[in-house]
Write a protein that holds these residues in place. Structure first.
Motif, PDB file in Angstrom:
ATOM      1  N   ILE A  53     -36.729 -12.210  37.097  1.00  0.00           N
ATOM      2  CA  ILE A  53     -37.198 -11.098  36.266  1.00  0.00           C
ATOM      3  C   ILE A  53     -36.408 -11.025  34.951  1.00  0.00           C
ATOM      4  CG2 ILE A  53     -37.970  -9.752  38.256  1.00  0.00           C
ATOM      5  CD1 ILE A  53     -35.391  -8.094  37.976  1.00  0.00           C
ATOM      6  N   GLY A  54     -35.612 -12.045  34.693  1.00  0.00           N
ATOM      7  CA  GLY A  54     -34.682 -12.000  33.569  1.00  0.00           C
ATOM      8  C   GLY A  54     -35.321 -11.979  32.202  1.00  0.00           C
ATOM      9  N   ARG A  55     -36.612 -12.295  32.092  1.00  0.00           N
ATOM     10  CA  ARG A  55     -37.269 -12.314  30.781  1.00  0.00           C
ATOM     11  C   ARG A  55     -38.330 -11.231  30.639  1.00  0.00           C
ATOM     12  NH1 ARG A  55     -37.597 -18.774  29.177  1.00  0.00           N
ATOM     13  NH2 ARG A  55     -35.573 -19.350  30.090  1.00  0.00           N
ATOM     14  N   ILE A  56     -38.230 -10.191  31.459  1.00  0.00           N
ATOM     15  CA  ILE A  56     -39.146  -9.048  31.317  1.00  0.00           C
ATOM     16  C   ILE A  56     -38.540  -8.106  30.280  1.00  0.00           C
ATOM     17  CG2 ILE A  56     -40.316  -7.153  32.494  1.00  0.00           C
ATOM     18  CD1 ILE A  56     -40.117  -8.694  35.086  1.00  0.00           C
ATOM     19  N   HIS A  57     -39.025  -8.189  29.054  1.00  0.00           N
ATOM     20  CA  HIS A  57     -38.393  -7.501  27.931  1.00  0.00           C
ATOM     21  C   HIS A  57     -38.416  -5.988  28.074  1.00  0.00           C
ATOM     22  CE1 HIS A  57     -37.903 -11.291  25.896  1.00  0.00           C
ATOM     23  NE2 HIS A  57     -39.207 -11.542  25.960  1.00  0.00           N
ATOM     24  N   GLU A  58     -39.417  -5.458  28.778  1.00  0.00           N
ATOM     25  CA  GLU A  58     -39.521  -3.999  28.922  1.00  0.00           C
ATOM     26  C   GLU A  58     -38.379  -3.418  29.751  1.00  0.00           C
ATOM     27  OE1 GLU A  58     -42.796  -2.899  31.944  1.00  0.00           O
ATOM     28  OE2 GLU A  58     -43.190  -5.013  31.481  1.00  0.00           O
ATOM     29  N   LEU A  59     -37.624  -4.268  30.445  1.00  0.00           N
ATOM     30  CA  LEU A  59     -36.525  -3.792  31.280  1.00  0.00           C
ATOM     31  C   LEU A  59     -35.174  -3.802  30.548  1.00  0.00           C
ATOM     32  CD1 LEU A  59     -37.359  -5.453  34.727  1.00  0.00           C
ATOM     33  CD2 LEU A  59     -37.881  -3.142  33.939  1.00  0.00           C
ATOM     34  N   SER A  60     -35.175  -4.147  29.286  1.00  0.00           N
ATOM     35  CA  SER A  60     -33.922  -4.208  28.519  1.00  0.00           C
ATOM     36  C   SER A  60     -33.894  -3.118  27.455  1.00  0.00           C
ATOM     37  CB  SER A  60     -33.770  -5.577  27.842  1.00  0.00           C
ATOM     38  OG  SER A  60     -33.696  -6.599  28.802  1.00  0.00           O
ATOM     39  N   GLY A  61     -32.679  -2.744  27.055  1.00  0.00           N
ATOM     40  CA  GLY A  61     -32.519  -1.841  25.935  1.00  0.00           C
ATOM     41  C   GLY A  61     -31.952  -0.491  26.322  1.00  0.00           C
ATOM     42  N   ILE A  62     -31.458   0.218  25.303  1.00  0.00           N
ATOM     43  CA  ILE A  62     -30.838   1.528  25.465  1.00  0.00           C
ATOM     44  C   ILE A  62     -31.542   2.502  24.527  1.00  0.00           C
ATOM     45  CG2 ILE A  62     -28.683   2.845  25.284  1.00  0.00           C
ATOM     46  CD1 ILE A  62     -27.227   0.080  25.499  1.00  0.00           C
ATOM     47  N   SER A  63     -32.013   3.629  25.063  1.00  0.00           N
ATOM     48  CA  SER A  63     -32.723   4.611  24.246  1.00  0.00           C
ATOM     49  C   SER A  63     -32.142   6.001  24.464  1.00  0.00           C
ATOM     50  CB  SER A  63     -34.223   4.607  24.566  1.00  0.00           C
ATOM     51  OG  SER A  63     -34.441   4.922  25.932  1.00  0.00           O
ATOM     52  N   HIS A  64     -32.350   6.863  23.478  1.00  0.00           N
ATOM     53  CA  HIS A  64     -31.799   8.227  23.487  1.00  0.00           C
ATOM     54  C   HIS A  64     -32.948   9.202  23.316  1.00  0.00           C
ATOM     55  CE1 HIS A  64     -29.060  11.375  21.293  1.00  0.00           C
ATOM     56  NE2 HIS A  64     -29.397  11.755  22.504  1.00  0.00           N
ATOM     57  N   SER A  65     -33.045  10.169  24.244  1.00  0.00           N
ATOM     58  CA  SER A  65     -34.080  11.192  24.144  1.00  0.00           C
ATOM     59  C   SER A  65     -33.498  12.522  24.603  1.00  0.00           C
ATOM     60  CB  SER A  65     -35.294  10.816  25.007  1.00  0.00           C
ATOM     61  OG  SER A  65     -36.271  11.839  24.972  1.00  0.00           O
ATOM     62  N   GLY A  66     -33.388  13.473  23.680  1.00  0.00           N
ATOM     63  CA  GLY A  66     -32.839  14.779  24.035  1.00  0.00           C
ATOM     64  C   GLY A  66     -31.400  14.675  24.494  1.00  0.00           C
TER      65      GLY A  66
END
Length: 288
Positions: A53-66
């Protein structure tokens, strides 16, 4: 050291990964691989199928909400350690991630793999527990959320159900009057935590303790919370001596782990030292 034979598939989406898991018996998800592959080489794990599953891009990243931060399960330790957003809003996470193993591991290992593997010597389980984090999971029956306090069930065992995949970890933005700290006594060869202490301390306007959380890696089969200590500190203005006294009174481990690295009694004594130091640092940071 060679693993047993296995089939290999690469998933391009979360749904494809879940479908592949449903189609193959004795399958395992592969992310960074720094936990699973060594176990396969020793044949302590022998999955018939690996689903990458290492190339499933939707599972990466850091986001800020509220007032929350969401970290994708494939976000690497190096990305967490380097994140300016996390350093500003939730400093304990990058502080802990920077202490994991060595640079090679940090550039490939992921937060999701670390938590799902649930090794008692890992660094992140106690940290997400101290933050009252939420684990996001997706499976054939849909999405669900599990609090970190309910996620770790036993040694190398979590509440992830068969065919589910971890998609993200949600942590709170720490308030301005909240300090946090992660310290560990590590095994010199592996870098695993013989004892790791995660402290989160919130100060009231008068300098007293409004809330406090202290959690440990390495002491027991699952991350351990010292609940009595938190209750004892609230409403008090703790100096170093008070923190030391309360740690000695409240830090009682019924069944500390004992292995070739350290006895249970030794781990308990080390925990007292790291509890004092992490709490003092978190307190000081909350007031700076």
């Amino acid at each position: 050291m060679y693993p047993a034979k296995f089939e290999y598939y690469r998933a391009n989406s979360v749904q494809e990964a879940i479908q592949l898991m449903q189609e193959h018996n004795e399958a395992k998800f592969l992310a960074g691989g720094h936990s699973l592959i060594p176990m396969m080489k020793l044949r302590l794990a022998q999955p018939a199928t690996l689903i990458d599953i290492g190339r499933i891009h939707e599972l990466s990243g850091i986001s800020h909400s509220g007032d929350t931060l969401k970290i994708g399960s494939l976000t690497t330790h190096a990305e967490i350690a380097a994140s300016a957003l996390l350093r500003e809003q939730c400093e304990i996470l990058p502080e802990a991630a920077a202490q994991i193993a060595d640079p090679q591991v940090r550039y490939k290992g992921t937060i999701g793999g670390n938590l799902a593997h649930a090794d008692p010597g890992s660094d992140l389980p106690a940290v997400v527990l101290s933050l009252n984090s939420t684990i996001y999971l997706t499976g054939p029956s849909g999405d669900r959320q599990v609090k970190a306090a309910d996620f770790f069930l036993d040694l190398f065992t979590t509440d992830i159900r068969p065919e589910e995949i971890m998609t993200a970890v949600e942590v709170p933005v720490l308030r301005e009057n909240t300090g946090s700290c992660y310290l560990k006594f590590e095994h010199p060869a592996s870098g695993y935590a013989v004892c790791g202490a995660a402290a989160v301390f919130t100060s009231a306007a008068d300098g007293s303790c409004e809330s406090c959380q202290l959690c440990f890696n390495g002491l027991t089969a699952v991350p351990h919370t010292v609940s009595g200590l938190s209750e004892a500190l609230v409403g008090k203005t703790p100096d170093d001596l008070m923190i030391a006294q309360l740690v000695n009174e409240q830090l009682i481990i019924d069944e500390p782990m004992s292995d070739t690295y350290a006895s249970g009694a030794y781990r308990t004594e080390i925990a007292k030292v790291y509890a004092r130091n992490s709490l003092r640092t978190a307190r000081d940071r909350s007031q700076s």
